[in-house]
Design a protein around this motif. Sequence first.
Motif, PDB file in Angstrom:
ATOM      1  N   GLU A   2      49.901  45.977  35.253  1.00 36.88           N
ATOM      2  CA  GLU A   2      49.093  44.778  35.131  1.00 36.88           C
ATOM      3  C   GLU A   2      48.652  44.591  33.679  1.00 36.88           C
ATOM      4  O   GLU A   2      48.515  45.552  32.925  1.00 36.88           O
ATOM      5  N   LEU A   4      45.792  43.774  32.387  1.00 36.71           N
ATOM      6  CA  LEU A   4      44.534  44.443  32.029  1.00 36.71           C
ATOM      7  C   LEU A   4      44.773  45.910  31.719  1.00 36.71           C
ATOM      8  O   LEU A   4      44.191  46.449  30.760  1.00 36.71           O
ATOM      9  N   GLU A   5      45.622  46.555  32.490  1.00 38.70           N
ATOM     10  CA  GLU A   5      45.888  47.971  32.255  1.00 38.70           C
ATOM     11  C   GLU A   5      46.650  48.184  30.950  1.00 38.70           C
ATOM     12  O   GLU A   5      46.483  49.209  30.287  1.00 38.70           O
ATOM     13  N   LEU A   8      44.021  48.231  28.368  1.00 38.53           N
ATOM     14  CA  LEU A   8      43.154  49.411  28.416  1.00 38.53           C
ATOM     15  C   LEU A   8      43.886  50.731  28.214  1.00 38.53           C
ATOM     16  O   LEU A   8      43.287  51.798  28.386  1.00 38.53           O
ATOM     17  N   LEU A  49      35.173  51.406  30.422  1.00 34.86           N
ATOM     18  CA  LEU A  49      36.468  51.071  31.015  1.00 34.86           C
ATOM     19  C   LEU A  49      36.340  50.825  32.515  1.00 34.86           C
ATOM     20  O   LEU A  49      36.985  49.917  33.060  1.00 34.86           O
ATOM     21  N   ASN A  50      35.510  51.610  33.177  1.00 31.47           N
ATOM     22  CA  ASN A  50      35.289  51.430  34.615  1.00 31.47           C
ATOM     23  C   ASN A  50      34.634  50.077  34.889  1.00 31.47           C
ATOM     24  O   ASN A  50      34.996  49.367  35.841  1.00 31.47           O
ATOM     25  N   ARG A  53      37.259  47.296  34.468  1.00 28.15           N
ATOM     26  CA  ARG A  53      38.218  47.260  35.585  1.00 28.15           C
ATOM     27  C   ARG A  53      37.611  46.625  36.839  1.00 28.15           C
ATOM     28  O   ARG A  53      38.325  46.008  37.628  1.00 28.15           O
ATOM     29  N   HIS A  54      36.302  46.751  37.004  1.00 28.08           N
ATOM     30  CA  HIS A  54      35.640  46.218  38.212  1.00 28.08           C
ATOM     31  C   HIS A  54      34.850  44.945  37.920  1.00 28.08           C
ATOM     32  O   HIS A  54      33.975  44.551  38.705  1.00 28.08           O
ATOM     33  N   ARG A  55      35.156  44.314  36.766  1.00 27.36           N
ATOM     34  CA  ARG A  55      34.526  43.051  36.360  1.00 27.36           C
ATOM     35  C   ARG A  55      33.009  43.153  36.255  1.00 27.36           C
ATOM     36  O   ARG A  55      32.288  42.170  36.467  1.00 27.36           O
ATOM     37  N   ASP A 161      46.782  37.123  35.082  1.00 24.69           N
ATOM     38  CA  ASP A 161      45.907  38.234  35.467  1.00 24.69           C
ATOM     39  C   ASP A 161      44.456  37.749  35.434  1.00 24.69           C
ATOM     40  O   ASP A 161      43.873  37.532  34.370  1.00 24.69           O
ATOM     41  N   ASP A 163      41.706  39.243  36.010  1.00 22.71           N
ATOM     42  CA  ASP A 163      40.752  40.152  35.370  1.00 22.71           C
ATOM     43  C   ASP A 163      40.680  39.894  33.862  1.00 22.71           C
ATOM     44  O   ASP A 163      39.606  39.940  33.266  1.00 22.71           O
TER      45      ASP A 163
END
Length: 425
Positions: A2, A4-5, A8, A49-50, A53-55, A161, A163
């Motif tokens: 993805e 976003l990944e 990151l 980063l967490n 990933r979870h907006r 994407d 996110d």
Amino acid sequence: MELLEQILTKENLNKAYKKVYQNKGASGIDGITVEEVSEYLKENKDRILNQIRHRRYKPQPVRRVQILKENGKKRNLGIPTVVDRIIQQAIVQVISPIFEEQFNDSSYGFRPNRSCEQAVLKALEYLNDGYEWIVDIDLEKFFDTVNQDKLITTIGKTIKDGDVVSLIRKYLSAGVMENGVIRPTKVGTPQGGNLSPLLSNIMLNELDKELEARGLNFVRYADDCIILVKSEKAANRVLTSITKFIEKKLGLKVNAEKSKVTRPTQTKYLSFSFWKTPSGIWKPKPHIKAYQKLTRKLKQLTKRNWSISLDNRIQQINYLVRGWINYFRIANMKKKITEIDEHLRTRIRAIIWKQWKIPTRKEKALKQLGVKPDIAHNLANTRKGYQLVCKTDWMKFAINNERLRKRGIVFLLDQYNKVHIECTN
């Protein structure tokens, strides 16, 4: 993977960190500097980063500062925190290549391997093809007036994407802090963030598409756009219709006072103007305001009452001279910079003359530099002002051009000739 990944990944984030560290810059509202951010990220990277990933990540408001423009007005500049600059840079590194494929060849600002020089040379091509009427479009406070909803919608057509789009939206609406007060940002994109240049190109690419669809010749560098046509009538028609498109379709504001139909000799584009040779060939030259700005800066650097060592002063003069000539290297300017050099030398001689202070020291120095004893005595004891003394032939002989060069001073004409020799080799 993805999108976003991809943003990151450790490799991309490290590359973004190095870029931000290399660019230095001031700290944001949290006060963390580029030197301190590494330690901060060691402790907080996983949490950040967490959250992303979870907006749940919330960018901090930018620190608003104002910089003075040439016309005396002020431009708003937003300084994000160093952490947010790194994240923005990481986003840019991944999505910029995607949008690059869509951008027009006539767009030159904030793009890889493109420059102001190339934009000016492209404008010259059109001029020499007979497109000698210029429509100069001035967007009023572009970065402060961008319609965020239209921008996000445009981004969403390419970036699927959610996110990533959500994260960009958060940066647009992060708010600003000015004089200790935080206020929301419902319009605009803060000028100064790592994302802003790319976002401006994404927004203005819609203008590029429209101009291309109409078959118009144009050159754009960020929000500086000129359209080149063959007649005054066509130019006036284009100015009216493109203004309507920009304001109605893009939701931006065109500055009616500054937007105009003009001729190449009256144009100021990226600090350049244009002139026509007797044989009918258009060539570039620095605009008169560029010369005025240069002479103002040189005047500041050669003030006699500035308590600074001559070595330090020379270093700053050389930095200015090299940068200015390298920017305008494609322009015709030998006669003008020769005049500026002459004035610069006079002011430097005046600095040295003042440093010698007392008449006996002045007389001794002049004799050591080869001035006849009686003339050295008369010059040392004259009541004439600094400028008058330093314009005399004997002062030019004593502190001649070669001696000034050996002292380390780089003159405009020398740098101009050097640049042109390097270009021909």
